[in-house]
Design a protein around this motif. Structure first.
Motif, PDB file in Angstrom:
ATOM      1  N   SER A  38       9.372   1.305  -1.823  1.00  0.00           N
ATOM      2  CA  SER A  38       8.842   1.700  -3.124  1.00  0.00           C
ATOM      3  C   SER A  38       7.568   0.931  -3.421  1.00  0.00           C
ATOM      4  O   SER A  38       7.452  -0.239  -3.084  1.00  0.00           O
ATOM      5  N   ASP A  39       6.614   1.575  -4.123  1.00  0.00           N
ATOM      6  CA  ASP A  39       5.524   0.804  -4.718  1.00  0.00           C
ATOM      7  C   ASP A  39       6.157  -0.031  -5.804  1.00  0.00           C
ATOM      8  O   ASP A  39       7.212   0.310  -6.338  1.00  0.00           O
ATOM      9  N   GLY A  40       5.637  -1.126  -6.265  1.00  0.00           N
ATOM     10  CA  GLY A  40       4.575  -1.985  -5.759  1.00  0.00           C
ATOM     11  C   GLY A  40       3.217  -1.744  -6.500  1.00  0.00           C
ATOM     12  O   GLY A  40       2.950  -0.646  -6.933  1.00  0.00           O
TER      13      GLY A  40
ATOM     14  N   GLY B  88     -12.010   0.494  -7.952  1.00  0.00           N
ATOM     15  CA  GLY B  88     -10.967   0.970  -8.863  1.00  0.00           C
ATOM     16  C   GLY B  88      -9.636   0.264  -8.726  1.00  0.00           C
ATOM     17  O   GLY B  88      -8.783   0.367  -9.598  1.00  0.00           O
ATOM     18  N   ARG B  89      -9.412  -0.463  -7.624  1.00  0.00           N
ATOM     19  CA  ARG B  89      -8.107  -1.097  -7.429  1.00  0.00           C
ATOM     20  C   ARG B  89      -8.122  -2.610  -7.544  1.00  0.00           C
ATOM     21  O   ARG B  89      -7.120  -3.245  -7.207  1.00  0.00           O
ATOM     22  N   ASN B  90      -9.192  -3.179  -8.030  1.00  0.00           N
ATOM     23  CA  ASN B  90      -9.214  -4.637  -8.131  1.00  0.00           C
ATOM     24  C   ASN B  90      -8.044  -5.191  -8.936  1.00  0.00           C
ATOM     25  O   ASN B  90      -7.579  -6.293  -8.682  1.00  0.00           O
TER      26      ASN B  90
ATOM     27  N   LYS C 206      -0.654  -5.730   1.558  1.00  0.00           N
ATOM     28  CA  LYS C 206      -1.540  -4.589   1.817  1.00  0.00           C
ATOM     29  C   LYS C 206      -2.920  -4.861   1.241  1.00  0.00           C
ATOM     30  O   LYS C 206      -3.061  -5.767   0.417  1.00  0.00           O
ATOM     31  N   HIS C 207      -3.958  -4.164   1.618  1.00  0.00           N
ATOM     32  CA  HIS C 207      -4.092  -3.123   2.625  1.00  0.00           C
ATOM     33  C   HIS C 207      -4.940  -3.726   3.721  1.00  0.00           C
ATOM     34  O   HIS C 207      -6.119  -4.019   3.483  1.00  0.00           O
ATOM     35  N   PHE C 208      -4.374  -3.887   4.906  1.00  0.00           N
ATOM     36  CA  PHE C 208      -4.948  -4.642   6.018  1.00  0.00           C
ATOM     37  C   PHE C 208      -5.868  -3.748   6.834  1.00  0.00           C
ATOM     38  O   PHE C 208      -5.371  -2.895   7.554  1.00  0.00           O
TER      39      PHE C 208
ATOM     40  N   ALA D 173      -4.713  -0.129   6.322  1.00  0.00           N
ATOM     41  CA  ALA D 173      -5.529   0.457   5.257  1.00  0.00           C
ATOM     42  C   ALA D 173      -6.043   1.832   5.681  1.00  0.00           C
ATOM     43  O   ALA D 173      -5.818   2.274   6.805  1.00  0.00           O
ATOM     44  N   TYR D 174      -6.733   2.498   4.756  1.00  0.00           N
ATOM     45  CA  TYR D 174      -7.260   3.839   5.038  1.00  0.00           C
ATOM     46  C   TYR D 174      -8.572   3.813   5.819  1.00  0.00           C
ATOM     47  O   TYR D 174      -8.846   4.685   6.635  1.00  0.00           O
ATOM     48  N   ASN D 175      -9.406   2.798   5.499  1.00  0.00           N
ATOM     49  CA  ASN D 175     -10.773   2.798   5.995  1.00  0.00           C
ATOM     50  C   ASN D 175     -10.851   2.450   7.478  1.00  0.00           C
ATOM     51  O   ASN D 175      -9.858   2.068   8.088  1.00  0.00           O
TER      52      ASN D 175
ATOM     53  N   SER E 113       1.966   2.192   8.083  1.00  0.00           N
ATOM     54  CA  SER E 113       0.675   2.809   7.761  1.00  0.00           C
ATOM     55  C   SER E 113       0.558   2.919   6.249  1.00  0.00           C
ATOM     56  O   SER E 113       1.566   2.883   5.533  1.00  0.00           O
ATOM     57  N   ASP E 114      -0.665   3.052   5.727  1.00  0.00           N
ATOM     58  CA  ASP E 114      -0.767   3.514   4.355  1.00  0.00           C
ATOM     59  C   ASP E 114      -0.398   4.996   4.389  1.00  0.00           C
ATOM     60  O   ASP E 114      -0.290   5.601   5.465  1.00  0.00           O
ATOM     61  N   TRP E 115      -0.178   5.564   3.214  1.00  0.00           N
ATOM     62  CA  TRP E 115       0.326   6.940   3.185  1.00  0.00           C
ATOM     63  C   TRP E 115      -0.779   7.914   3.607  1.00  0.00           C
ATOM     64  O   TRP E 115      -1.643   8.284   2.832  1.00  0.00           O
TER      65      TRP E 115
ATOM     66  N   CYS F 190      -8.331   2.427 -11.409  1.00  0.00           N
ATOM     67  CA  CYS F 190      -7.393   3.425 -10.887  1.00  0.00           C
ATOM     68  C   CYS F 190      -7.659   3.663  -9.402  1.00  0.00           C
ATOM     69  O   CYS F 190      -8.808   3.700  -8.967  1.00  0.00           O
ATOM     70  N   GLU F 191      -6.580   3.833  -8.668  1.00  0.00           N
ATOM     71  CA  GLU F 191      -6.660   4.145  -7.250  1.00  0.00           C
ATOM     72  C   GLU F 191      -7.368   5.484  -7.016  1.00  0.00           C
ATOM     73  O   GLU F 191      -7.297   6.380  -7.849  1.00  0.00           O
ATOM     74  N   GLY F 192      -8.029   5.600  -5.875  1.00  0.00           N
ATOM     75  CA  GLY F 192      -8.576   6.891  -5.475  1.00  0.00           C
ATOM     76  C   GLY F 192      -9.998   7.137  -5.945  1.00  0.00           C
ATOM     77  O   GLY F 192     -10.565   8.200  -5.681  1.00  0.00           O
TER      78      GLY F 192
HETATM   79  C1  BGC Z   1      -1.683   3.501  -1.542  1.00  0.00           C
HETATM   80  C2  BGC Z   1      -0.665   2.422  -1.221  1.00  0.00           C
HETATM   81  C3  BGC Z   1       0.689   2.873  -1.664  1.00  0.00           C
HETATM   82  C4  BGC Z   1       1.028   4.196  -1.008  1.00  0.00           C
HETATM   83  C5  BGC Z   1       2.379   4.754  -1.390  1.00  0.00           C
HETATM   84  C6  BGC Z   1      -1.260   4.858  -1.039  1.00  0.00           C
HETATM   85  O1  BGC Z   1      -2.094   5.838  -1.540  1.00  0.00           O
HETATM   86  O2  BGC Z   1      -2.931   3.147  -1.015  1.00  0.00           O
HETATM   87  O3  BGC Z   1      -1.031   1.220  -1.846  1.00  0.00           O
HETATM   88  O4  BGC Z   1       1.647   1.890  -1.375  1.00  0.00           O
HETATM   89  O5  BGC Z   1       0.062   5.154  -1.391  1.00  0.00           O
HETATM   90  O6  BGC Z   1       2.372   5.195  -2.697  1.00  0.00           O
END
Ligand code: BGC
Length: 705
Positions: A48-50, A124-126, A158-160, A204-206, A236-238, A451-453
Motif C-alpha cells: 500500500s502507499d505510503g 510536484g512531489r517534494n 523510493k524512488h531509486f 523510479a520512472y525516469n 518497480s514503480d507502477w 501533486c504527483e504527475g
Molecule cells: C508512484 C509511487 C506509488 C505507486 C503506487 C506511482 O505512480 O510514483 O510512488 O507508490 O504509484 O501507487
C-alpha cells in the motif's frame, strides 16, 4: 529462527516450487498484490502507499477506490514536515505508529518513505520527500524505516533514483556527474539500505544515462546489490518496467503496475503479459535466462516474507488509536517553521478578546485528499479554521475564503466555479474589521500544485493570492501569513506582513497543531529542510536554464552538479529569502564555548564538537544546533560547507545544556571521479556551528592527516 536457518528454509522452499510458481511471484496479480503459492500455504504479498499514512483500499484491477468501510486511517504529517523537525527520535515514532496502521490494515509492504532530493521548488512531489540535504535525509530516513519494520511490515524506500521532477517523469533521461550522484542523490538511499536495513526499494520512472532506472545496470546491479549488498526486494514503480531481459538481468525482482487495466481490458489475465510474466517464463524455458537468476529474485521475495507475513510472532498492529493522533500532532507541531515574527506577532494570546479574520481557502481545504498516490482517507482531519475556533474561544473569528482553486483531480485542473472578485471583496470586508488577519494560503494538493504527475508551472502563489494579500494589506496592516505547502514560494509581499509561518501538510491533526503553535502552547522549533530562493533563477537547477530543468523532454543535464540548495546559495553568495536550517522560536538561544576535542584527526577518528546552548529567553523551547564543515583548498571545487551533524535540544527557559555532536572524519571525504571512490583529503577544514546555514555563531579550524 536464526538468519542462516531462514536462508536454509528459503532454499528448501525454492527447491519444491515450479518454474511457473516462481515466475508468478515476480509480478503483480492485482494493482497492489502479488500471488502466493496456494498449494503450499505461501501467502500473497500486499502493498500500500505510503508514505504519510496507509492509503485507502484500491480496486483489484483499476485505480478506483474499493469503497471499503474499514480503511479510514490516521494521516501523519508529510515528510517535509518530518524533515523540518530535525528530530530523528520523532522519525522513529512516525515509523512505529505508521507501521502499526499498515500492519492492522494487513499490508506487508508500505510504499515509502521517499528520499528524492529537493532540487527545484517546482517539483510536484517534494512534499513526499525529506528536503535538499543528503545528510539530513539520511539521518531522518533510518529511524522511519526501523520503526515501520519493527511491526513486521517492510518499508519500501523510493524512488531509486534521480526522480527529482514530475514533468516527463516516465521517460526523461538524467545526465549527471558521478560525483553529484554519489554525494547528493544517493546517500539517503544508501543510509536506508546499509543503516536502516530496508527490506525493499522502488525503482523510479525516469532514465539515467540512457537506461530506465528500474532496470538500470549501474544503479541496481553495481551500486545497490553489489556495492551496498542489498538483500531485499527491488520493486518497480507502477508502470516503470519496459523490457523483459533488461529487467530480469538488471536487478528488478517484482514488477508492478505495468500499463494495463487488467481484466477489464483483456479477456485473458493481463498480468500474464507483464514483462516479468510469460515473456520471462519463455526466456527461462528456452534457456536464454538461467534459472538461478529467477531463484535469486524468489529468494529475495521469500526473505522479505520471512521478515513480514511469514514471520512467527508478528505483531498485530493497531489503528486510529489516540496515541497515533497524539504522535501525528506532536510531529506536526515540531515541524512547523516560524520564518518571520515582527513585534512578536505570534504567539497570539488565546485569553484575549479580539477579532481574528481567518482568510484563505487553505484554512478549510482538505490536504489529505489529492496529491496523487500519497492521498489518504483520513478518519479525521482537523482544518486550521476548526483548530483555531476550538482554541481561541475568547476571540471572535470571522472567516472568508478569499480565493478558490477548484477541487483536486488526478492529472487535470478543474477550475473553481466561485466568483473570484466576490471572494476577494468578502475577504477585504472582514479584514477591515479585524484586530488580526491570519492569511491561510500557499499551495494545495491539486494537479500542478503539490501533486504527483506534474510540476508547478510558476514559483509564485497560485489562484490570485499575491494580489489578494496586497489588497488585504491596504485595509489592515496586522497580517500574519500561514503558508501551507510542501515547497518554497515567491513572497513579493514579504516586507509588508508581520509574520510568516510555514506549516506543510500536517495530516489528521493539522488544525490542532497549527493552533498549538499560534497560541504558544507549543513553541515552534522546526527548521527549513530546503532553501527558499528569492526568485526562481536563484535556485541552482534553474539558473542553468532549460536543459538543466526541466530538460528538452528527452534529456536533462544536472548542471548544478553538487551545488544543490544551500550549497549553491552559500558558495555563489546568492542570499536566499530563507535559508536551509532556518526557523525562529518564541524564545532566544545562544550557542557558546564551542570547541572540537582535538585539532588534528586521523581518517578513522570521530570529531567531537561540543559547546553550551543557552535558552536566554523566558519561554521553554527547543533549538537545533547545526554543524557544517567545509574545505577551502581542495583539488576539486567544493561547496562552502555541508551539514555533517545536528542535535535538537529541549531547554527550559533561562537554562542551559552542553551538547556534543559526533562526526566521522571519514564523512568529510568527497567522491573522487579519478579513482571512482571516496577520497578524504588531508589538510585544513573549517567547522561552522550555528542554528541555521546562514547564522553561524562559531568557526573552528581542524586538520585531517
Ligand atoms: C508512484 C509511487 C506509488 C505507486 C503506487 C506511482 O505512480 O510514483 O510512488 O507508490 O504509484 O501507487
Amino acid at each position: 529462527m536464526k538468519a542462516q536457518q531462514i536462508e536454509n528454509k528459503i532454499d528448501s522452499i525454492i527447491s519444491i516450487l515450479t518454474l511457473e510458481e516462481k515466475v508468478a511471484m515476480c509480478h503483480a496479480q492485482s494493482k497492489f498484490s502479488t500471488p502466493g503459492v496456494e498449494r503450499l500455504g505461501i501467502p500473497e504479498v500486499w502493498m500500500s502507499d505510503g508514505p504519510h499514512g496507509v492509503r485507502g483500499e484500491i480496486n483489484w484491477d483499476d485505480w478506483g477506490y474499493a469503497k471499503w468501510t474499514n480503511d479510514s486511517i490516521t494521516a501523519f504529517p508529510a515528510l517535509t514536515c518530518l524533515a523540518a523537525t530535525f528530530n530523528p527520535k520523532l522519525s522513529k515514532e512516525y515509523g512505529i505508529n505508521l507501521g502499526e496502521e499498515a500492519r492492522y490494515r494487513k499490508k506487508d509492504i508500505l510504499l515509502g518513505p521517499g528520499v528524492n532530493i529537493y532540487r527545484t521548488p517546482l517539483n510536484g512531489r517534494n512534499f513526499e520527500y525529506l528536503g535538499e540535504d543528503p545528510f539530513l535525509a539520511s539521518k531522518m530516513v533510518i529511524p522511519y524505516i526501523q520503526g515501520v519494520q519493527q511491526n513486521g511490515v517492510a518499508a519500501c524506500v523510493k524512488h531509486f533514483a534521480l526522480n527529482n521532477q514530475e514533468l516527463w517523469r516516465d521517460h526523461i533521461n538524467v545526465e549527471i556527474s558521478d560525483r553529484a550522484l554519489y554525494e547528493i542523490y544517493l546517500p539517503a538511499f544508501k543510509a536506508a539500505v546499509k543503516e536502516g536495513n530496508v527490506w525493499s526499494i522502488m525503482g523510479a520512472y525516469n532514465q539515467f544515462r540512457g537506461q530506465h532506472t528500474t532496470h538500470n545496470s549501474m544503479l541496481m546491479n553495481t551500486i545497490l546489490k553489489k556495492n551496498w549488498a542489498f538483500d531485499g526486494v527491488v520493486i518497480s514503480d507502477w508502470g516503470s518496467t519496459h523490457n523483459t531481459k533488461e529487467a530480469v538481468l538488471n536487478g528488478l525482482d517484482i514488477e508492478m503496475g505495468t500499463g494495463t487495466d487488467g481484466l477489464t481490458t483483456s479477456t485473458k489475465n493481463a498480468y500474464d503479459s507483464y514483462y516479468l510474466a510469460n515473456p520471462f517464463l519463455e526466456m527461462l524455458k528456452s534457456g536464454e535466462i538461467e534459472e538461478e537468476v529467477l531463484n535469486d529474485k524468489v529468494r529475495r521475495i521469500l526473505r522479505l516474507m520471512f521478515r513480514t507475513n511469514m514471520m512467527p510472532n508478528r505483531p498485530f498492529g493497531r489503528m486510529n488509536n489516540q496515541e497515533h493522533l497524539d504522535v501525528a500532532r506532536k510531529i506536526a507541531g515540531e515541524g512547523i517553521v516560524l520564518l518571520k515574527n515582527n513585534n512578536s506577532f505570534f504567539p497570539i494570546d488565546p485569553s484575549k478578546k479580539m477579532t481574528i479574520a481567518v482568510i484563505g481557502e487553505n484554512a478549510t481545504k482538505s490536504m489529505t485528499v489529492g496529491g496523487g498516490s500519497s492521498e489518504l482517507k483520513a478518519k479525521t482531519e482537523i482544518s486550521p479554521l476548526t483548530g483555531l475556533k476550538d482554541r481561541f474561544t475568547n476571540a471572535t473569528i470571522s472567516h472568508a475564503m478569499g480565493y478558490a482553486s477548484g477541487p483536486s483531480a488526478y492529472g487535470k485542473v478543474i477550475p473553481s466555479t466561485f466568483d473570484a472578485e466576490k471572494l476577494k471583496l468578502e475577504a477585504i470586508e472582514i479584514a477591515k474589521k479585524a484586530d488580526v488577519v491570519l492569511f491561510f494560503g500557499g499551495l494545495n494538493k491539486n494537479h500542478l500544485q503539490d501533486c504527483e504527475g506534474g510540476d508547478r508551472q510558476s514559483f509564485s502563489l497560485p489562484f490570485g493570492q499575491d494580489n489578494l494579500l496586497t489588497e488585504i494589506l491596504k485595509v489592515n496592516n496586522n497580517v500574519g501569513v500561514v503558508l501551507i505547502s510542501g515547497n518554497a514560494v515567491e513572497m513579493p509581499w514579504i516586507s509588508n506582513v508581520n509574520a510568516i509561518m510555514q506549516t506543510w501538510y500536517l495530516g489528521s491533526e493539522a488544525g490542532n497543531a497549527i493552533a498549538d503553535v499560534i497560541s504558544g502552547d507549543v513553541n515552534p522549533s522546526g527548521k527549513l529542510p530546503f532553501s527558499f530562493p528569492k526568485k526562481l533563477t536563484d535556485n541552482a537547477a534553474h539558473s542553468f536554464g532549460k536543459l538543466s530543468y526541466p530538460g528538452d523532454s528527452i534529456n536533462q543535464y544536472y548542471k548544478d552538479d553538487i551545488l544543490v540548495g544551500y550549497r549553491w546559495h552559500d558558495t555563489k553568495k546568492i542570499a536566499p529569502l530563507f535559508a536551509f536550517g532556518e526557523g525562529l522560536s518564541y524564545t532566544t538561544f545562544e550557542i557558546k564555548n564551542v570547541k572540537s576535542d582535538k585539532k588534528t584527526y586521523a581518517p578513522s577518528d570521530k570529531i567531537i564538537v561540543s559547546g553550551l546552548l543557552l535558552n536566554t529567553g523566558n519561554v521553554d523551547g527547543a533549538e537545533v544546533v547545526q554543524v557544517y564543515i567545509g574545505k577551502s583548498k581542495s583539488k576539486v571545487s567544493r561547496a562552502l560547507k555541508e551539514l555533517k551533524g545536528f542535535q535538537k535540544e529541549f531547554l527550559k527557559k533561562a537554562s542551559s545544556t552542553t551538547f556534543e555532536i559526533f562526526i566521522n572524519a571519514n564523512d568529510l571525504a568527497f567522491y573522487d571521479e579519478t579513482i571512482a571512490d571516496w577520497n578524504l583529503e588531508k589538510g585544513e577544514y573549517v567547522i561552522y556551528i550555528g542554528n541555521s546555514s546562514n547564522n553561524i555563531s562559531a568557526k573552528i579550524k581542524i586538520e585531517i592527516n
